[in-house]
Design an enzyme around this catalytic site. Structure first.
Site, PDB file in Angstrom:
ATOM      1  N   ARG A   1       0.954  -1.187  -0.052  1.00 15.35           N
ATOM      2  CA  ARG A   1      -0.013   0.173   0.013  1.00 15.35           C
ATOM      3  C   ARG A   1       0.853   1.215  -0.107  1.00 15.35           C
ATOM      4  O   ARG A   1       0.601   2.160  -0.823  1.00 15.35           O
ATOM      5  CB  ARG A   1      -0.987   0.066   1.144  1.00 15.35           C
ATOM      6  CG  ARG A   1      -1.781   1.264   1.343  1.00 15.35           C
ATOM      7  CD  ARG A   1      -3.162   1.247   2.244  1.00 15.35           C
ATOM      8  NE  ARG A   1      -2.909   0.235   3.478  1.00 15.35           N
ATOM      9  CZ  ARG A   1      -2.189   0.795   4.574  1.00 15.35           C
ATOM     10  NH1 ARG A   1      -1.532   1.863   4.553  1.00 15.35           N
ATOM     11  NH2 ARG A   1      -2.066  -0.056   5.503  1.00 15.35           N
TER      12      ARG A   1
ATOM     13  N   ASP B   1      -7.571  19.774 -12.716  1.00 15.70           N
ATOM     14  CA  ASP B   1      -8.036  18.351 -13.325  1.00 15.70           C
ATOM     15  C   ASP B   1      -7.613  18.451 -14.555  1.00 15.70           C
ATOM     16  O   ASP B   1      -8.375  19.316 -15.489  1.00 15.70           O
ATOM     17  CB  ASP B   1      -9.527  18.219 -13.128  1.00 15.70           C
ATOM     18  CG  ASP B   1      -9.935  16.755 -13.178  1.00 15.70           C
ATOM     19  OD1 ASP B   1      -9.231  16.203 -14.411  1.00 15.70           O
ATOM     20  OD2 ASP B   1     -10.687  16.349 -12.651  1.00 15.70           O
TER      21      ASP B   1
ATOM     22  N   LYS C   1      -9.174   7.421 -18.008  1.00 19.14           N
ATOM     23  CA  LYS C   1      -9.564   7.882 -19.178  1.00 19.14           C
ATOM     24  C   LYS C   1      -8.310   7.769 -20.130  1.00 19.14           C
ATOM     25  O   LYS C   1      -7.848   6.928 -20.584  1.00 19.14           O
ATOM     26  CB  LYS C   1      -9.886   9.383 -19.165  1.00 19.14           C
ATOM     27  CG  LYS C   1     -11.242   9.622 -18.112  1.00 19.14           C
ATOM     28  CD  LYS C   1     -12.297   8.717 -18.181  1.00 19.14           C
ATOM     29  CE  LYS C   1     -13.414   9.156 -17.366  1.00 19.14           C
ATOM     30  NZ  LYS C   1     -13.469   8.586 -16.145  1.00 19.14           N
TER      31      LYS C   1
ATOM     32  N   TYR D   1     -16.920  17.607 -13.279  1.00 24.12           N
ATOM     33  CA  TYR D   1     -17.432  16.313 -13.355  1.00 24.12           C
ATOM     34  C   TYR D   1     -18.274  15.938 -12.054  1.00 24.12           C
ATOM     35  O   TYR D   1     -18.103  16.537 -10.974  1.00 24.12           O
ATOM     36  CB  TYR D   1     -16.179  15.144 -13.121  1.00 24.12           C
ATOM     37  CG  TYR D   1     -16.379  13.741 -12.787  1.00 24.12           C
ATOM     38  CD1 TYR D   1     -17.472  13.090 -13.784  1.00 24.12           C
ATOM     39  CD2 TYR D   1     -16.222  13.083 -11.783  1.00 24.12           C
ATOM     40  CE1 TYR D   1     -17.930  11.985 -13.380  1.00 24.12           C
ATOM     41  CE2 TYR D   1     -16.649  11.900 -11.311  1.00 24.12           C
ATOM     42  CZ  TYR D   1     -17.483  11.162 -12.137  1.00 24.12           C
ATOM     43  OH  TYR D   1     -17.743   9.968 -12.026  1.00 24.12           O
TER      44      TYR D   1
END
Ligand code: PLP
Length: 407
Positions: free
Chosen positions: A68, A194, A219, A121
């Site tokens: 992690r 973003d 994306k 978004y």
């Protein structure tokens, strides 16, 4: 496990990384992580699935200790994205929303003030609203960042964090990154951009003054619609370490296999984006002259209100085109019968997609927020893939003729 969190530094300054900064971005993306396998000399970087790494002694971890907090495959992908964005560090998360959550947790002080885009978004809007509702954000204001005067006034009110999305989702509005970042810094705010819609091939917000870039790597970065992931890139290494610490602490780092796939996808980013942009330009041009279409939102069109700004700040105009038909019946007539577009959420893959923001990607926004953002029932968003241009143009033309007949 120890507190150590691995952040990769910009390869241009990290001697362990073999991608020299003087190479073109396309070359650096292709070569990211190649020949980095000391065990067997594999050309393609191996996929490291191990959760645990051996310690030299109980108090002395090696470079990695626990999956992690750090993973070599994940770090290669983060490093490659940071390199393309011109940043110091890249922290890879399990989704774009994981990247956004990490950035907000790391950068917004308790009870702080956030200035966000009125159209962004829908999931970002939902997160910000939930944090405000539960008292974790003290003040949340929205502004249309394409209105530079309004944005400068909102920044002068003294937010702690300015959140930009440019081009914005779904209206493809363009924010003046340099001017707004400058004003934000003057009033003591940090700037997050973003950059999902543009990708670092088209736009690099850090070069215009943003402090941090976030991506939905789901994306364009991965580009094959088979990975959910995100990246937070920091211009500053110290802030980057803090972002990585938060990602580890929140438990949102991406899995190794997803990181491997995303790094593989990244190698063709420049080719995919170039093809998508070509297709977007051709489709936007068709939409622009078809009688069924009420409005086209594409920064590459000369009549787009921020076309000149987009030309200055971007290397191209991206592969997304949004347009408006008369109503939802016309939108249905358009989507019903398409041969080369899937009616599906997401964007930035090799395949072309069409979505209806009001009921799909932005359904989590209230009707009032949708109205404020300018989202209409007849609005459609196209994500152009890399198919043959003439097939896509013919498909859109047939859909528009159906929409016209439906009215
Ligand atoms: N940012 C933008 C601009 C997006 O369009 C999306 C998703 O569509 C996200 C962030 C969230 O990314 P993810 O779905 O990978 O969590």
């Amino acid at each position: 496990m120890s507190e150590q969190v691995h952040t990769m530094t910009n390869p241009s300054t990290d001697p362990s990384c073999p991608t020299p900064a003087d190479l073109h971005p396309s070359t650096r993306a292709v070569r990211a992580g190649l020949s980095s396998d000391p065990a067997f000399g594999a050309v393609v970087a191996p996929l490291h699935l191990s959760v645990s790494y051996e310690f030299d002694d109980p108090g002395r971890p090696g470079r990695y200790d626990y999956g992690r907090s750090g993973n070599p495959t994940r770090d290669l992908f983060g490093q490659a994205v940071a390199d393309l964005e011109g940043g110091a560090t890249g922290t890879v998360t399990a989704s774009g929303m994981g990247a956004i959550t990490t950035a907000v947790m790391a950068l917004l002080p308790a009870n702080g003030s956030l200035l966000a885009p009125s159209d962004c978004y829908g999931g970002t809007w939902r997160l910000f609203e939930a944090l405000r509702r539960t008292g974790r954000i003290g003040r949340l204001n929205y502004v249309d960042f394409s209105d530079t005067a309004a944005a400068l006034a909102a920044i002068a009110a003294g937010p702690d964090l300015v959140w930009l999305e440019t081009p914005s989702n779904p209206l493809l509005r363009i924010a003046d990154l340099a001017r707004l970042s400058d004003a934000a810094h003057t009033s003591g705010a940090l700037v997050v951009a973003d950059n999902t819609f543009a990708s670092p091939i088209v736009q690099r917000p850090l070069a215009h003054g943003a402090d941090v870039v976030v991506h939905s790597a789901t994306k364009y970065l991965n580009g094959h619609s088979d990975v959910i992931a995100g990246v937070v890139v920091s211009a500053d290494a110290e802030r980057g370490a803090e972002l990585a610490w938060w990602a580890n602490t929140l438990g949102v780092p991406a899995g190794a296999f997803d990181s491997y796939l995303a790094l593989r996808g990244l190698r063709t980013l420049h080719l995919r984006v170039a093809a998508a942009q070509r297709n977007a330009a051709a489709v936007a041009e068709l939409l622009n002259r078809h009688p069924a279409v009420r409005a086209v939102h594409y920064p590459g069109l000369p009549q787009h209100p921020q076309h000149e700004l987009a030309t200055r700040q971007m290397d191209g105009f991206g592969g997304i085109v949004t347009f408006e038909l008369a109503d939802s019946a016309a939108a249905h007539a358009f989507t019903d019968g398409l041969r080369c577009f899937c009616l599906a959420e997401s964007l930035g893959g090799v395949e072309s997609l069409v979505s209806v923001p009001a009921t799909m990607t932005h359904a989590s926004m209230s009707a009032q927020a949708q109205q404020a953002a300018g989202i209409t029932a007849g609005m459609l968003r196209l994500s152009l893939g890399v198919e043959d241009t003439s097939d896509l143009v013919a498909d859109v033309a047939a859909g528009l003729d159906r929409a016209l007949a439906a009215n």
